[in-house]
Design an enzyme around this catalytic site. Sequence first.
Site, short mmCIF file in Angstrom:
data_model
loop_
_atom_site.label_atom_id
_atom_site.label_comp_id
_atom_site.label_asym_id
_atom_site.label_seq_id
_atom_site.Cartn_x
_atom_site.Cartn_y
_atom_site.Cartn_z
N ASP A 102 -85.27 -24.18 3.96
CA ASP A 102 -84.10 -25.01 4.17
C ASP A 102 -84.19 -26.14 3.14
OD1 ASP A 102 -81.97 -26.41 5.60
OD2 ASP A 102 -83.57 -27.77 6.24
N ASP A 153 -82.02 -29.74 3.20
CA ASP A 153 -81.88 -31.11 3.69
C ASP A 153 -82.85 -31.36 4.84
OD1 ASP A 153 -79.72 -32.11 2.02
OD2 ASP A 153 -78.55 -30.52 2.96
N GLY A 168 -71.07 -30.84 5.25
CA GLY A 168 -70.50 -32.17 5.09
C GLY A 168 -69.00 -32.22 5.37
C1 XBP Z 1 -77.84 -29.75 6.05
C2 XBP Z 1 -76.41 -29.92 6.19
C3 XBP Z 1 -75.58 -30.34 5.04
C4 XBP Z 1 -75.85 -31.77 4.60
C5 XBP Z 1 -74.77 -32.29 3.71
O1 XBP Z 1 -78.11 -28.62 5.31
O2 XBP Z 1 -75.89 -29.71 7.26
O3 XBP Z 1 -74.25 -30.24 5.44
O4 XBP Z 1 -75.92 -32.62 5.72
O5 XBP Z 1 -74.55 -31.45 2.65
P1 XBP Z 1 -79.54 -27.82 5.38
P2 XBP Z 1 -73.06 -31.04 2.21
O6 XBP Z 1 -79.15 -26.46 5.86
O7 XBP Z 1 -80.06 -27.82 3.96
O8 XBP Z 1 -80.43 -28.56 6.31
O9 XBP Z 1 -72.25 -32.28 2.32
O10 XBP Z 1 -73.22 -30.53 0.82
O11 XBP Z 1 -72.61 -29.99 3.20
MG MG Z 2 -82.18 -29.11 7.20
#
Ligand code: XBP
Ligand code: MG
Length: 262
Positions: free
Chosen positions: A10, A12, A54
């Site tokens: 993953d 973020d 997002g």
């Molecule tokens: C986490 C998310 C993303 C980020 C924001 O992604 O939910 O939406 O919060 O990024 P991950 P965007 O699966 O990597 O944990 O604004 O580009 O969506």
């Molecule tokens: Mg994440």
Amino acid sequence: MGDLKALIFDVDGTLAETERDAHRVGFNQAFEEAGLDDHWSPELYGELLAVPGGKERIRHYWTRYKGEPEPDWEWVKGLHERKAEIYTERIRAGLVPPRSGILRLLGEAREAGVRLAIATTTTRAPLMELLAHTLAPEAADWFEVIVAGDEVAEKKPSPDAYHKAVEELGLPAEQCLAVEDSPPGVEAAVAADLPVVVTTSEYTRDREFPGALAVFDRLGEPDSEAARLLAGGAPLPEHGAVDLAYLRELFASRVADREAEA
Ligand code: XBP
Ligand code: MG
């Protein structure tokens, strides 16, 4: 069922504390520049993270928190694009370091020939900036497969991103291990029948992760930054870090359990 062939990361919260160090700040600055008086506090943002993506998060906030009608999608996309620019500026300014143990574990996997992939909900262009500036200039080449947010029909907790990643790797799910930080991420991995371990992040440290093989507070560094085992798993190695050998052991015990069940 075989050996561990690939790690699927993953992004973020797992590779870096991007939600804390870049995304939330970016959303707020984008709101301000657009003349809105909305501001997402760390507490509110923690709640809003229940909605991955997002753009989807902005829409959810507008309709559910503000009780307003569905916002125009083009307008949402514009706000979100500005957020991505601010995120990228912060990444390029070096404000988003990798999490403890990430570079080490990626290095161990590459050395051992364990293949690497990414399955994320975030957007591809800012993700590539994160890889280049937070990990290493050539880091995008370490990952054979990268599946980003808008490239699948449904974002996490749907298993779509993980399904696509294992399909592109050409491996059965049970030969891969996912590394996640959030409940929707773990739900997605479990729904794709992938074994998954968790490194809790700033926004997820008090959460529960049903279905995860083990939960740590970080991967850590041997003999300097110890990880803590929060749930499941097996005792950590004496040097205190989650390393590839330890993950292989966890993986093997899951394989043995599955075979015993069959
Ligand atoms: C986490 C998310 C993303 C980020 C924001 O992604 O939910 O939406 O919060 O990024 P991950 P965007 O699966 O990597 O944990 O604004 O580009 O969506
Ligand atoms: Mg994440």
